[in-house]
Scaffold this motif. Structure first.
Motif, PDB file in Angstrom:
ATOM      1  N   ALA A  75      -3.904   4.357  13.222  1.00 55.20           N
ATOM      2  CA  ALA A  75      -2.480   4.079  13.027  1.00 55.20           C
ATOM      3  C   ALA A  75      -2.271   3.080  11.893  1.00 55.20           C
ATOM      4  N   GLU A  76      -3.108   2.045  11.886  1.00 48.61           N
ATOM      5  CA  GLU A  76      -2.997   1.056  10.810  1.00 48.61           C
ATOM      6  C   GLU A  76      -3.331   1.685   9.471  1.00 48.61           C
ATOM      7  N   ARG A  77      -4.338   2.573   9.463  1.00 50.90           N
ATOM      8  CA  ARG A  77      -4.721   3.245   8.218  1.00 50.90           C
ATOM      9  C   ARG A  77      -3.572   4.123   7.715  1.00 50.90           C
ATOM     10  N   ALA A  78      -2.862   4.783   8.620  1.00 47.84           N
ATOM     11  CA  ALA A  78      -1.737   5.628   8.217  1.00 47.84           C
ATOM     12  C   ALA A  78      -0.673   4.805   7.505  1.00 47.84           C
ATOM     13  N   VAL A  79      -0.401   3.617   8.041  1.00 50.15           N
ATOM     14  CA  VAL A  79       0.604   2.739   7.426  1.00 50.15           C
ATOM     15  C   VAL A  79       0.153   2.272   6.046  1.00 50.15           C
ATOM     16  N   THR A  80      -1.129   1.864   5.938  1.00 51.90           N
ATOM     17  CA  THR A  80      -1.621   1.362   4.655  1.00 51.90           C
ATOM     18  C   THR A  80      -1.672   2.462   3.603  1.00 51.90           C
ATOM     19  N   GLU A  81      -2.033   3.671   4.001  1.00 52.14           N
ATOM     20  CA  GLU A  81      -2.077   4.774   3.040  1.00 52.14           C
ATOM     21  C   GLU A  81      -0.674   5.133   2.567  1.00 52.14           C
ATOM     22  N   ALA A  82       0.290   5.111   3.491  1.00 52.76           N
ATOM     23  CA  ALA A  82       1.661   5.405   3.095  1.00 52.76           C
ATOM     24  C   ALA A  82       2.179   4.353   2.127  1.00 52.76           C
ATOM     25  N   ALA A  83       1.859   3.073   2.412  1.00 55.00           N
ATOM     26  CA  ALA A  83       2.284   2.003   1.513  1.00 55.00           C
ATOM     27  C   ALA A  83       1.610   2.127   0.154  1.00 55.00           C
ATOM     28  N   ALA A  84       0.305   2.509   0.163  1.00 53.70           N
ATOM     29  CA  ALA A  84      -0.422   2.652  -1.103  1.00 53.70           C
ATOM     30  C   ALA A  84       0.190   3.739  -1.970  1.00 53.70           C
ATOM     31  N   ALA A  85       0.751   4.768  -1.339  1.00 56.19           N
ATOM     32  CA  ALA A  85       1.367   5.856  -2.097  1.00 56.19           C
ATOM     33  C   ALA A  85       2.580   5.385  -2.876  1.00 56.19           C
ATOM     34  N   THR A  86       3.183   4.293  -2.437  1.00 52.74           N
ATOM     35  CA  THR A  86       4.333   3.733  -3.145  1.00 52.74           C
ATOM     36  C   THR A  86       3.933   2.586  -4.069  1.00 52.74           C
ATOM     37  N   GLY A  87       2.617   2.330  -4.178  1.00 55.47           N
ATOM     38  CA  GLY A  87       2.137   1.271  -5.052  1.00 55.47           C
ATOM     39  C   GLY A  87       1.905  -0.053  -4.378  1.00 55.47           C
ATOM     40  N   GLU A  88       2.180  -0.159  -3.079  1.00 57.79           N
ATOM     41  CA  GLU A  88       1.969  -1.409  -2.346  1.00 57.79           C
ATOM     42  C   GLU A  88       0.661  -1.314  -1.567  1.00 57.79           C
TER      43      GLU A  88
END
Length: 300
Positions: A75-88
């Motif tokens: 779940a944490e990885r899903a959040v971080t990957e989604a954020a990385a897709a926006t550059g964060e």
């Protein structure tokens, strides 16, 4: 079942206490207990055996816990990957270090990472090089800074060489050898030593050097903490060998002297390339600004 319930179960399992788990999760104990009990009813299984004084996982709880941890990590990885897709870049980064790392200023590196990526949560753990390597390979650590004897390379992980160095003798300031420009290894072997525990990479570096020279020495004091080794030397109880880059300056009451044919080591950064997180990729990028180019030789 929801993620919050899984977090509560993991917290209770790790603290062995509903009270401490509630403190960790910043909730009142009654709310946490209610959610755990609700999950147990939904599963039709007891995850914990508990009394007023004791909490332990049941057999079902032991089986449930690894998957619960994995679900939270995903779940944490899903959040971080989604954020990385926006550059964060966000997420947790756990780094291991040996006590004598010298090739990189670790606090300075971490500050740079935090300044560039404030949503990365950095955790630092210390240990011996062999243990840290195994933990990186197992996925328990994202990366680790190591120091290994020359000719001994890490296995099962990605490797970046950072620096090469040779050890120097650390002596009490009033030691008869303290004023020498260079100490032969054979002369140093006559001294009583304080050193790292037998079998540790830090100890192996020295043992290999003395064995290669056909020398024996007395190691009367073993300690994992560098500070304790230096205190023993400062008291005049022993001498020790430490990497040159780390040992200079040695501190009050101590001097360092180069050693002929002294131990050599190589410092590495290791990480796993199996599904690296955005936080790890960002960390490796920042490291490029801090890691020196390895010298061809550690020098005297």
């Amino acid at each position: 079942m929801d993620l919050q319930q899984l977090r509560y179960v993991v917290a209770v399992a790790e603290t062995r206490s509903f009270t401490r788990a509630a403190e960790r999760c910043f909730v009142v104990q009654s709310a946490l207990s209610h959610q755990v009990a609700r999950l147990e009813r939904e599963l039709g299984l007891r995850l914990f055996a508990r009394t007023s004084r004791r909490v332990e996982l049941t057999q079902a709880g032991e089986a449930f816990l690894p998957a619960a941890r994995e679900s939270l990590a995903c779940a944490e990885r899903a959040v971080t990957e989604a954020a990385a897709a926006t550059g964060e870049v966000r997420g947790r980064l756990t780094v291991g270090v040996i006590p004598t790392v010298a090739a990189v200023d670790i606090p300075d590196l971490f500050k740079d990472v935090r300044d560039r990526h404030p949503r990365i949560r950095i955790a630092l753990q210390t240990g011996a090089s062999d243990t840290l390597t195994a933990r990186v390979a197992a996925g328990d650590l994202d990366a680790a800074f190591l120091g290994l004897p020359e000719g001994v390379a890490p296995r099962g992980v990605q490797v970046r060489e950072l620096a090469r160095d040779r050890s120097v003798a650390v002596l009490p300031a009033d030691h008869p050898l303290a004023g020498q420009p260079l100490i032969p290894l054979a002369r140093l072997a006559e001294e009583t030593f304080a050193d790292f525990p037998t079998g540790s990479p830090g100890r192996t570096q020295s043992d290999m050097a003395f064995a290669a020279a056909g020398l024996q020495r007395e190691v009367a004091f073993e300690a994992s903490a560098v500070e304790l080794l230096l205190r023993l030397v400062r008291r005049g109880l022993a001498v020790t060998l430490l990497p040159r880059m780390f040992a200079r300056p040695a501190g009050p009451g101590l001097v360092t002297v180069p050693v002929t044919d002294g131990p050599r080591r190589v410092e590495y950064l290791v990480w796993s390339d199996f599904n690296p997180t955005p936080a790890l990729r960002a960390f490796l990028g920042v490291l490029d600004r801090h890691a020196p180019r390895p010298a061809a030789d550690g020098g005297q």
